[in-house]
Motif scaffolding. Structure first.
Motif, short mmCIF file in Angstrom:
data_model
loop_
_atom_site.label_atom_id
_atom_site.label_comp_id
_atom_site.label_asym_id
_atom_site.label_seq_id
_atom_site.Cartn_x
_atom_site.Cartn_y
_atom_site.Cartn_z
N LEU A 150 0.83 -1.21 0.00
CA LEU A 150 0.00 0.00 0.00
C LEU A 150 0.86 1.26 0.00
O LEU A 150 0.50 2.27 -0.60
CB LEU A 150 -0.93 -0.01 1.21
CG LEU A 150 -2.10 0.97 1.19
CD1 LEU A 150 -3.00 0.71 -0.01
CD2 LEU A 150 -2.89 0.88 2.49
N ASN A 153 1.87 1.59 -3.65
CA ASN A 153 0.77 1.95 -4.53
C ASN A 153 -0.49 2.19 -3.71
O ASN A 153 -1.30 1.29 -3.51
CB ASN A 153 0.52 0.84 -5.57
CG ASN A 153 -0.62 1.17 -6.51
OD1 ASN A 153 -1.02 2.34 -6.61
ND2 ASN A 153 -1.15 0.17 -7.18
N PRO A 154 -0.68 3.43 -3.23
CA PRO A 154 -1.86 3.73 -2.40
C PRO A 154 -3.19 3.42 -3.10
O PRO A 154 -4.19 3.15 -2.43
CB PRO A 154 -1.72 5.24 -2.14
CG PRO A 154 -0.26 5.51 -2.28
CD PRO A 154 0.21 4.58 -3.36
N GLU A 155 -3.21 3.42 -4.41
CA GLU A 155 -4.44 3.16 -5.15
C GLU A 155 -4.89 1.70 -5.04
O GLU A 155 -6.01 1.36 -5.43
CB GLU A 155 -4.28 3.54 -6.62
CG GLU A 155 -4.21 5.03 -6.86
CD GLU A 155 -5.46 5.75 -6.37
OE1 GLU A 155 -6.57 5.34 -6.76
OE2 GLU A 155 -5.33 6.71 -5.58
N SER A 156 -4.01 0.84 -4.54
CA SER A 156 -4.35 -0.58 -4.43
C SER A 156 -5.16 -0.88 -3.17
O SER A 156 -5.60 -2.01 -2.98
CB SER A 156 -3.07 -1.43 -4.41
OG SER A 156 -2.30 -1.18 -3.23
N LYS A 159 -10.84 2.16 -0.93
CA LYS A 159 -11.06 3.57 -1.27
C LYS A 159 -12.53 3.97 -1.07
O LYS A 159 -13.44 3.25 -1.49
CB LYS A 159 -10.65 3.84 -2.72
CG LYS A 159 -9.18 3.56 -3.02
CD LYS A 159 -8.79 3.99 -4.40
CE LYS A 159 -9.39 3.12 -5.49
NZ LYS A 159 -8.86 1.77 -5.49
N SER A 161 -13.95 6.29 -2.58
CA SER A 161 -14.51 6.60 -3.90
C SER A 161 -15.25 5.40 -4.51
O SER A 161 -16.22 5.56 -5.25
CB SER A 161 -13.40 7.07 -4.86
OG SER A 161 -12.41 6.07 -5.00
N ASP A 162 -14.78 4.19 -4.19
CA ASP A 162 -15.45 3.00 -4.71
C ASP A 162 -16.86 2.87 -4.14
O ASP A 162 -17.79 2.40 -4.82
CB ASP A 162 -14.64 1.74 -4.37
CG ASP A 162 -13.35 1.65 -5.16
OD1 ASP A 162 -13.24 2.36 -6.18
OD2 ASP A 162 -12.46 0.88 -4.77
N THR A 192 -14.94 3.99 4.88
CA THR A 192 -15.71 3.48 3.74
C THR A 192 -17.08 2.96 4.17
O THR A 192 -18.09 3.22 3.51
CB THR A 192 -14.94 2.37 3.00
OG1 THR A 192 -14.49 1.38 3.94
CG2 THR A 192 -13.74 2.93 2.26
#
Length: 301
Positions: A150, A153-156, A159, A161-162, A192
């Motif tokens: 993580l 790659n924080p986008e992994s 989130k 946003s999902d 989340t």
């Protein structure tokens, strides 16, 4: 190649097998369930402007895999002789990754109860240590490999946003119990699931704390449904893992009807039978938070 029979422990025993490996004079561990194979070093192709932890990429039987330098990730010195180093090929979070370590010594079969929770002095959200294992008079540190990935790659990760993509949602006061040892992931799950409308969330750092809470609430009740509506659990946790927690819930008459979702990086086709064997109502791989939210909706209607 890891011997497949060595990782197929009976489900729900609160036991695991770990691969002990070394970085310099320090000893660390990774869950055997994450390990696909252990290799001698092969050629790595460097990637321009890559993250400092990423050595590059390598090819393994037609697959191109990233190679992570564990010493760099932990802020430790490189080995003096790279030819003696080892590559641990791991699979979790639906990804294959190669971890470059200095030595690989042996496999140990232990209980999760032997893994001590890290001290608050060095735990925190930034810690890369899940727990401390005492073996043969020495301390072996159980690493949080998901945290390392993580950071790269924080986008992994999970989130908010999902969840927002699911659209406006009604607020729910139904109580959800969540067992997750990572402080960072507890924060992500809180954000989340709150965004998803779930307001009554009870977090615990391991399965032992969660089952103690549930059994205390249950008391002499015939069933707990109505007080707690659902349990979400990770698998890898000190003291008691998620498989054993699920088994304890399903074997308790007052808790047995409580839906349990296992939300873990270790949900693969090869390992899904473990959750089924202890009665999990659903198994979802991190970081599929949207799928988790939809499954919660289904199970607490």
């Amino acid at each position: 190649m890891m011997n497949e029979s060595s990782i197929l422990l009976e489900s729900g025993t609160n036991e695991l097998e770990i691969v002990e490996f070394g970085i310099g004079h320090n000893k660390f561990a990774i869950n055997v369930m994450k390990v696909k194979e252990i290799l001698n070093p092969v050629q790595v192709v460097a990637i321009p402007n890559a993250h400092p932890y990423v050595e590059g990429i390598m090819e393994l039987r037609g697959e191109v895999l990233p190679v992570i330098n564990v010493a760099a990730a932990l802020g430790l010195q490189e080995s003096e002789n790279h030819q003696l180093d080892k590559f641990i090929v791991a699979e979790f979070n639906q990804l294959k990754t190669v971890f470059h370590v200095h030595t690989v010594s042996q496999i140990h079969r232990i209980s999760w109860a032997q893994i001590e929770k890290p001290s608050g002095m060095y735990q925190g959200q930034e810690s890369q240590i899940i727990g401390v294992i005492k073996l043969g008079g020495e301390m072996v540190l159980f690493l949080d490999f998901e945290k390392i990935l993580l950071e790269i790659n924080p986008e992994s990760g999970i989130k908010v946003s999902d969840v927002k993509k699911l659209g406006p949602r009604e607020r729910s006061l139904k109580r959800i119990v969540i067992a997750e040892d990572s402080a960072m992931l507890r924060k992500m799950l809180y954000e989340t699931l709150s965004e998803a409308g779930f307001q009554n969330l009870e977090f615990f750092e391991n399965g032992q704390d969660a089952i103690s809470y549930l059994e205390h609430l249950a008391g002499d009740q015939e069933e707990l449904i109505g007080t707690v509506h659902l349990v979400i659990t990770d698998i890898e946790m000190p003291q008691m893992d998620g498989h054993h927690l699920t088994k304890r819930i399903k074997e308790n008459p007052a808790l047995s009807k409580l839906p349990v979702i296992i939300f873990s990086s270790l949900i693969t086709n090869e390992l899904r039978h473990k959750g089924s064997g202890v009665g999990a109502d659903a198994q979802i791989s991190k970081p599929e938070i949207s799928e988790l939210v939809l499954k919660i909706d289904e199970l607490i209607l």
